[in-house]
Scaffold this motif. Structure first.
Motif, short mmCIF file in Angstrom:
data_model
loop_
_atom_site.label_atom_id
_atom_site.label_comp_id
_atom_site.label_asym_id
_atom_site.label_seq_id
_atom_site.Cartn_x
_atom_site.Cartn_y
_atom_site.Cartn_z
N GLY A 120 -16.93 63.00 -93.98
CA GLY A 120 -18.02 61.88 -93.45
C GLY A 120 -19.51 62.47 -93.82
N GLU A 121 -19.80 63.57 -94.52
CA GLU A 121 -21.06 63.98 -94.92
C GLU A 121 -21.64 63.12 -96.03
OE1 GLU A 121 -21.04 68.27 -95.89
OE2 GLU A 121 -20.28 68.78 -93.74
N GLN A 122 -23.11 62.91 -95.62
CA GLN A 122 -23.92 62.38 -96.99
C GLN A 122 -24.08 63.27 -98.04
OE1 GLN A 122 -27.37 60.50 -95.44
NE2 GLN A 122 -27.92 59.40 -97.40
N VAL A 123 -23.83 62.68 -99.36
CA VAL A 123 -24.24 63.48 -100.54
C VAL A 123 -25.35 62.71 -101.29
CG1 VAL A 123 -23.27 64.55 -102.48
CG2 VAL A 123 -21.85 64.40 -100.52
N GLY A 124 -26.24 63.28 -101.31
CA GLY A 124 -27.63 62.76 -101.88
C GLY A 124 -27.51 62.78 -103.63
N TRP A 125 -28.50 61.98 -104.05
CA TRP A 125 -28.11 61.67 -105.60
C TRP A 125 -28.61 63.04 -106.21
CZ3 TRP A 125 -32.48 62.93 -109.07
CH2 TRP A 125 -33.58 63.09 -108.14
N VAL A 273 -22.06 75.72 -114.84
CA VAL A 273 -21.32 75.29 -113.55
C VAL A 273 -22.06 76.45 -112.50
CG1 VAL A 273 -19.04 75.72 -112.48
CG2 VAL A 273 -19.00 74.91 -114.78
N VAL A 274 -22.15 77.66 -112.71
CA VAL A 274 -22.72 78.47 -111.51
C VAL A 274 -24.15 77.92 -111.24
CG1 VAL A 274 -23.60 80.66 -110.94
CG2 VAL A 274 -21.53 80.37 -112.11
N SER A 275 -24.88 77.62 -112.30
CA SER A 275 -26.28 76.95 -111.90
C SER A 275 -26.47 75.67 -110.94
CB SER A 275 -27.08 76.72 -113.28
OG SER A 275 -27.22 77.85 -113.86
N ALA A 276 -25.46 75.05 -111.25
CA ALA A 276 -25.15 73.65 -110.42
C ALA A 276 -24.48 73.87 -109.24
CB ALA A 276 -24.23 72.65 -111.50
N GLY A 277 -23.69 75.06 -109.14
CA GLY A 277 -23.19 75.25 -107.83
C GLY A 277 -24.30 75.83 -106.94
N LEU A 278 -24.89 76.73 -107.27
CA LEU A 278 -26.11 77.31 -106.66
C LEU A 278 -27.03 76.19 -106.21
CD1 LEU A 278 -26.78 80.57 -108.85
CD2 LEU A 278 -25.88 80.39 -106.48
N PHE A 279 -27.35 75.25 -107.04
CA PHE A 279 -28.13 74.21 -106.75
C PHE A 279 -27.58 73.13 -105.51
CE2 PHE A 279 -29.66 69.75 -106.73
CZ PHE A 279 -31.07 70.03 -106.83
N THR A 280 -26.16 73.10 -105.40
CA THR A 280 -25.68 72.51 -104.43
C THR A 280 -25.74 73.16 -103.11
OG1 THR A 280 -23.33 73.05 -104.94
CG2 THR A 280 -24.06 71.02 -105.96
N LEU A 281 -25.52 74.43 -103.09
CA LEU A 281 -25.59 75.23 -101.99
C LEU A 281 -27.00 75.21 -101.31
CD1 LEU A 281 -23.49 78.45 -103.29
CD2 LEU A 281 -22.88 76.71 -101.34
N TRP A 282 -27.93 75.23 -102.54
CA TRP A 282 -29.42 75.28 -101.94
C TRP A 282 -29.89 74.03 -101.20
CZ3 TRP A 282 -33.54 72.24 -104.05
CH2 TRP A 282 -34.73 72.46 -103.33
N ARG A 283 -29.23 73.05 -101.85
CA ARG A 283 -29.46 71.48 -101.33
C ARG A 283 -28.88 71.43 -99.84
NH1 ARG A 283 -33.45 68.78 -101.44
NH2 ARG A 283 -32.26 67.02 -100.80
#
Length: 295
Positions: A120-125, A273-283
């Motif tokens: 139920g978490e909100q995932v932003g754009w 993939v790793v760059s995108a994953g690191l960005f999601t972790l940072w967000r």
């Protein structure tokens, strides 16, 4: 959290990824000569014994572990993990460590994508954009349409999906069950499930491979112990990005021990993939910090 604790947590996480990469290499060797289900079964027997030993020393002991708040979800997440292990080892045999891990690194993106419907978490754009970019990286690795596409290439992606769902269910049951309780169900349910399946595929092993099996069991226990310690001394958001070191270590083992090839598209795709994953972790960390300040 002090800077010293953060540094220790990072070192423990890197050590964890190295041990797990060694475990993957040994699994690839054994599963190449023996049935995958038998190899995973024996590994889970040792894992269950390790979990039982930890449970006996935890608060509440075995009595608390046998009375979880979410028994059905605990069972489902344990079965998801053992299925993921089997699927991933099959991927090692058919695809190798390099390509399997390159695709598997997409699991944090799947965690982000599934966190809405599961938790139920909100995932932003921004995170959705990163998820989209990450899966472009997966397509770069798989190269569908460029060459004859092998269905085996989807095996590590299926493993990533199962591991992501396992991780989300672990977070969900943490609302009512302690970490030792979840760990107990992970090991014991997995061992029972693999015994039901694996005993039908028993094969005699050489003395040398029994030695490798013993090392495999020890690396499984050591890896989980290091992971527990890493999360004890430092925040998850601090150490989690360093979990990507497993891709590096596993690729080195694949290239040097198993003489696998490292293709340009795999390097580019894995980097995306790793760059995108690191960005999601940072967000996710930014959102958590904002939520903490808003309290």
């Amino acid at each position: 959290m002090t800077e010293q604790n953060a540094r220790l947590g990072i070192l423990l996480m890197i050590a964890t990824t190295f041990v797990f990469a060694m475990q993957d290499g040994i699994s690839r060797h054994l599963a190449g000569a023996y049935n995958v289900y038998m190899v995973v079964m024996i590994r889970y027997w040792f894992f269950a014994a390790f979990v039982l030993a930890l449970t006996m020393r935890s608060r509440g002991g075995l009595r608390a572990a046998l009375r979880p708040k979410f028994p059905l979800l605990q069972t489902i997440r344990a079965l998801l993990l053992v299925a993921e292990v089997c699927v991933m080892v099959i991927g090692f045999v058919h695809l190798g460590l390099v390509q399997s891990h390159a695709v598997f690194t997409s699991y944090p993106l799947l965690v982000a994508a599934l966190s809405g419907p599961v938790l139920g978490e909100q995932v932003g754009w921004r995170r959705w954009a990163a998820i989209g970019v990450g899966f472009v990286g997966v397509l770069i690795i798989l190269e569908p349409g460029v060459q004859v596409f092998s269905p085996w290439a989807l095996v590590p992606l299926a493993a990533a999906f199962m591991f992501a769902l396992y991780g989300l269910l672990t977070r969900y049951v943490a609302r009512g069950d302690s970490a030792p309780v979840s760990f107990f169900w992970t090991g014991t349910v997995g061992a029972v499930a693999m015994t039901v399946v694996g005993v039908w595929f028993w094969q005699p092993m050489t003395a040398g491979d029994w030695a490798w099996m013993a090392v495999l069991c020890c690396t499984a226990a050591l890896g989980h112990w290091l992971l527990i310690r890493a999360y004890e001394v430092a925040e998850a958001s601090t150490v989690q990005p360093f979990a990507y070191f497993q891709l590096v270590f596993a690729s080195v083992i694949g290239l040097t021990v198993f003489h696998e090839e490292l293709r340009t598209n795999e390097v580019i795709g894995a980097a995306v993939v790793v760059s995108a994953g690191l960005f999601t972790l940072w967000r996710a960390r930014v959102r958590a910090m904002r939520a903490a300040r808003g309290r």
